[in-house]
Design an enzyme around this catalytic site. Structure first.
Site: not given
Length: 258
Positions: A149, A164
């Site tokens: 990401s 995350y």
């Protein structure tokens, strides 16, 4: 000098977390099926996985299978891959897409919440990859793509917070180190780091207002589409990408320049 192993006449891609109707996994499954891959859809929701597999088979006329598995559960992963290998062409491609987001700020995060994010995003990637690699090593052929990401590269700054970002940063290190070990087996290992994409992972379907907010810092002035990420993944799985490994590909509209 080692020679690249050619693809077999038929070959399968395993996609984890591809049971959602509006996700990068589903878009990737469609793209690969359109390009002639047999597709194995693995999702924690087995019914969704089977439904997606059936829809793809009907739309593209390729072999498919849908299997349910919690990717953080080793026994479930082993059973699911056993089923895929028993009924499908050789597994040449793996796309580690299963993941969960976490909007919890660091000082409010719990050990349980932290562990849950890492269990799906990183432990799951490890377990599925290790299991699928057995056949790839035997055949001396494989393509692995894992989803990281932009949050890993920027240190957050997105919907999800520290847990995350840390888990997705781990994917990049995992990719580089595994590529080093697997190169001798003609197996490439790469990562894709999307920026803002129009999926439901970031708290539900994006409204027009949220899209505008998320695209404000991009050079292209918009959020990306799952099909655009799928096209990149499909290339990295293809025979043409055999000399690409240990790389992380940004696809973020210019929001982050590496």
């Amino acid at each position: 000098m080692p020679e690249a192993t050619p693809f077999p006449a038929e070959y399968t891609a395993v996609l984890t977390g591809a049971g959602s109707k509006r996700g990068i996994g589903r878009a990737t499954a469609d793209r690969l099926a359109r390009e002639g891959w047999a597709v194995a859809v693995m999702d924690i929701n087995g019914e969704n996985a089977k439904a997606v597999a059936q829809e793809i088979a009907e739309a593209y006329g390729v072999k498919t299978i849908g299997v349910g598995a919690d990717v953080s559960d080793q026994s479930a992963v082993n059973a699911a891959v056993d089923e895929v290998e028993a009924g499908m062409p050789p597994v040449v491609g793996l796309v580690n897409l299963a993941g969960i987001s976490s909007p919890t700020t660091f000082m409010d995060e719990t050990a349980e919440g932290w562990d849950r994010v890492f269990a799906i995003n990183m432990r799951g990637t490890f377990l599925v990859t290790q299991r699928v690699l057995r056949g790839m090593i035997d055949r001396q052929l494989g393509r692995i793509v894992s989803i990281s990401s932009i949050s890993a590269e920027r240190g957050g700054g997105t919907y999800s917070k520290v847990a995350y970002s840390a888990s997705k940063a781990a994917i990049i290190g995992f990719t580089r180190a595994l590529a080093r070990e697997m190169g001798v087996h003609n197996i490439s290992v790469n990562a894709v780091a999307p920026g803002p994409i129009d999926t439901d992972i970031m708290g539900g379907t994006l409204t027009g207002e949220r899209k505008a907010e998320m695209s404000a810092g991009t050079m292209l002035g918009r959020v990306g589409q799952p099909e655009e990420v799928a096209a990149l993944i499909a290339f990295l799985l293809s025979p043409d990408a055999g000399y690409i490994t240990a790389a992380t590909y940004d696809i973020n509209g210019g929001l982050q320049v590496s």
